[in-house]
Design an enzyme around this catalytic site. Structure first.
Site, PDB file in Angstrom:
ATOM      1  N   TYR A 141       0.764  -1.284   0.007  1.00  0.00           N
ATOM      2  CA  TYR A 141      -0.003  -0.115  -0.069  1.00  0.00           C
ATOM      3  C   TYR A 141       0.907   1.295   0.079  1.00  0.00           C
ATOM      4  O   TYR A 141       0.449   2.361  -0.325  1.00  0.00           O
ATOM      5  CB  TYR A 141      -0.983   0.049   1.352  1.00  0.00           C
ATOM      6  CG  TYR A 141      -1.884  -0.876   0.963  1.00  0.00           C
ATOM      7  CD1 TYR A 141      -2.156  -1.878   0.061  1.00  0.00           C
ATOM      8  CD2 TYR A 141      -2.995  -0.988   2.117  1.00  0.00           C
ATOM      9  CE1 TYR A 141      -3.172  -2.867   0.001  1.00  0.00           C
ATOM     10  CE2 TYR A 141      -3.861  -2.055   2.177  1.00  0.00           C
ATOM     11  CZ  TYR A 141      -3.997  -2.957   1.082  1.00  0.00           C
ATOM     12  OH  TYR A 141      -5.047  -4.011   1.281  1.00  0.00           O
ATOM     13  N   LYS A 189       4.069 -15.436   2.495  1.00  0.00           N
ATOM     14  CA  LYS A 189       3.825 -16.118   1.253  1.00  0.00           C
ATOM     15  C   LYS A 189       5.418 -16.288   0.711  1.00  0.00           C
ATOM     16  O   LYS A 189       5.832 -15.997  -0.142  1.00  0.00           O
ATOM     17  CB  LYS A 189       3.126 -15.153   0.107  1.00  0.00           C
ATOM     18  CG  LYS A 189       2.848 -15.884  -1.294  1.00  0.00           C
ATOM     19  CD  LYS A 189       1.776 -17.184  -0.994  1.00  0.00           C
ATOM     20  CE  LYS A 189       1.770 -17.905  -2.132  1.00  0.00           C
ATOM     21  NZ  LYS A 189       0.998 -19.179  -2.241  1.00  0.00           N
ATOM     22  N   ASP A 221      -2.350 -18.351   1.842  1.00  0.00           N
ATOM     23  CA  ASP A 221      -3.610 -19.004   1.111  1.00  0.00           C
ATOM     24  C   ASP A 221      -4.027 -20.026   2.032  1.00  0.00           C
ATOM     25  O   ASP A 221      -5.206 -20.250   2.396  1.00  0.00           O
ATOM     26  CB  ASP A 221      -3.252 -19.435  -0.143  1.00  0.00           C
ATOM     27  CG  ASP A 221      -1.605 -20.131  -0.218  1.00  0.00           C
ATOM     28  OD1 ASP A 221      -0.949 -19.874   0.559  1.00  0.00           O
ATOM     29  OD2 ASP A 221      -1.321 -20.676  -1.412  1.00  0.00           O
ATOM     30  N   ASP A 245      -5.133  -7.070   5.883  1.00  0.00           N
ATOM     31  CA  ASP A 245      -6.506  -6.230   5.400  1.00  0.00           C
ATOM     32  C   ASP A 245      -7.645  -7.508   5.004  1.00  0.00           C
ATOM     33  O   ASP A 245      -8.388  -7.379   5.572  1.00  0.00           O
ATOM     34  CB  ASP A 245      -6.061  -5.390   4.261  1.00  0.00           C
ATOM     35  CG  ASP A 245      -7.130  -4.577   4.067  1.00  0.00           C
ATOM     36  OD1 ASP A 245      -8.194  -4.368   4.741  1.00  0.00           O
ATOM     37  OD2 ASP A 245      -7.149  -3.702   2.935  1.00  0.00           O
ATOM     38  N   ASP A 249     -10.603  -9.150   7.617  1.00  0.00           N
ATOM     39  CA  ASP A 249     -12.114  -9.123   7.204  1.00  0.00           C
ATOM     40  C   ASP A 249     -12.686 -10.480   6.849  1.00  0.00           C
ATOM     41  O   ASP A 249     -13.953 -10.482   7.190  1.00  0.00           O
ATOM     42  CB  ASP A 249     -12.128  -8.379   5.857  1.00  0.00           C
ATOM     43  CG  ASP A 249     -12.329  -6.807   6.034  1.00  0.00           C
ATOM     44  OD1 ASP A 249     -12.046  -6.339   6.980  1.00  0.00           O
ATOM     45  OD2 ASP A 249     -13.019  -6.426   4.870  1.00  0.00           O
TER      46      ASP A 249
END
Ligand code: NAD
Length: 365
Positions: A141, A189, A221, A245, A249
């Site tokens: 970001y 990852k 994942d 993020d 959620d």
């Protein structure tokens, strides 16, 4: 205990739910003899209307002079035609940046009385108590370069972390794990990304300083899947900005309503506390918003800024109790009529007062 709190209630349901959160802070202060200085300032759409800007200088100044900032929500349909940098939400982004918090804490807790509210099976969610620690100032970001080259028909962003950025957020996560069930899951990852390899190596190295915490690593994942299959297995989850993020959620469904979710951003000069939900223009002004996310956010103020752990737990116990007593706002009964924001707040307030009274009586013996 002395604490300076700036309340920026904002727009829509922000003032309605924040009002109940502030009542909780005031009663903890009064009953415990603490000196909480609670001031108020404008942010968001209400600030645009009164001052022409979503984050007035006076608000920023007060925020920077405080120990904690408690925010309601910002935004509203009437501002949607403004350019993004003039909208209410821009004020919140500026505030977050100015306060400098790099560790975003988001609990995902399965309230026993709400087990049927989650889209997941009750037997899967029951007993879940996860605390996400999301790195908030780095990664994809913020990384440079970030380009959308229209001519070339290509765009790219940069995921970048330094070792120091990983260490500072990982320390927060290890310390929180020490105070909880002593398990830390670091999510990355590392099978594909160099930045994740740095992340994993750094967290692994730091773990030597926290021998009482069990560290495990998961690929993002796999973590997304385990969160839905076996959420009970997680305690503290540490991850970078983008993964955090998405995963926080995803895990929010465990709780069953957006109105139940608190958050805190710590590590900067001033901690920022806000319920996860927005200004909910569809129900604003009706007095039916769920104040529990904001009240649980006040509990986070007590835990992380005031260091009043017993009081933070008392607020959480009060929330658990009112839910067990059957109190539900409309979002918790799927559109049927629930109790009002104020009725829910009153009940939490009453149970909390009884809990603190009882605790003080026991201490006095
Ligand atoms: P939202 O969170 O405001 O609402 C989503 C849905 O959840 C709505 O149906 C709403 O009624 C419901 N809901 C949310 N909080 C609730 C509560 N406490 N009790 C009962 N029901 C609740 O998200 P949105 O509709 O996408 O956004 C509305 C506005 O809020 C937009 O302007 C958006 O930019 C802004 N927003 C602000 C923040 C923030 O201030 N941190 C966060 C998200 C969205």
């Amino acid at each position: 205990m002395k604490l300076k709190v700036l309340v920026v209630a904002g727009d829509g349901i922000g003032p309605e739910v924040t009002n109940e959160a502030v009542r909780v802070l005031r009663s903890v202060a009064e009953m415990g003899g603490h000196d909480f200085e609670i001031r108020e300032a404008l942010i968001g759409g209400v600030a645009i209307k009164k001052e022409g800007t979503p984050l007035p200088d006076s608000t920023l100044k007060l925020a920077l002079e405080s120990d904690a900032v408690l925010l309601g929500a910002v935004g509203g349909n009437e501002f949607n035609s403004l350019p993004p940098n003039k909208r209410p939400e821009a004020g919140l982004l500026q505030l977050r940046k100015a306060l400098g918090g790099f560790a975003n804490l988001r609990p995902s807790f399965a309230w026993p009385a709400l087990a049927q509210n989650s889209p997941l099976k009750a037997e899967v969610v029951t007993g879940t108590d996860i605390l996400f620690v999301r790195e908030l100032l780095g990664g994809l970001y913020f990384g440079e370069p970030r380009v959308w080259d229209q001519e070339a028909g290509a765009a790219w962003n940069t995921m970048r972390y330094t070792r120091d950025e990983v260490i500072r957020v990982a320390r927060v996560a290890f310390e929180l794990a020490q105070a909880r069930r002593k398990k830390l899951t670091s999510v990355d990852k590392a099978n594909v990304l160099e930045v994740s390899q740095l992340w994993r190596a750094t967290v692994t190295e730091l773990a030597a300083q926290y021998p009482d915490v069990t560290l495990e690593h998961q690929y993002v994942d796999a973590c997304a899947m385990h969160l839905m299959n076996t959420p009970r297995n997680f305690d503290v989850v540490l991850t970078e900005n983008l993964f955090g993020d998405i995963l926080s959620d995803e895990a929010a469904v465990i709780t069953g309503s957006l109105g139940m979710l608190p958050s805190a951003t710590i590590g900067g000069g001033v901690n920022l506390y806000e319920p996860v939900h927005g200004s909910a223009p569809d129900i604003a002004g009706k007095g039916i918003a769920n104040p529990l996310g904001a009240i649980l956010t006040a509990a986070m103020v007590l835990r992380h800024s005031a260091k009043l752990e017993e009081d933070a737990q008392a607020v959480e116990t009060a929330v658990r109790t009112v839910l067990e007593q059957g109190y539900r706002t409309a979002d918790l009964v799927r559109g049927q009529q629930g109790v009002s924001t104020q009725q829910m707040g009153n009940q939490v307030h009453q149970v909390l007062s009884e809990l603190i009274d009882r605790r003080q009586a026991m201490h006095a013996v």
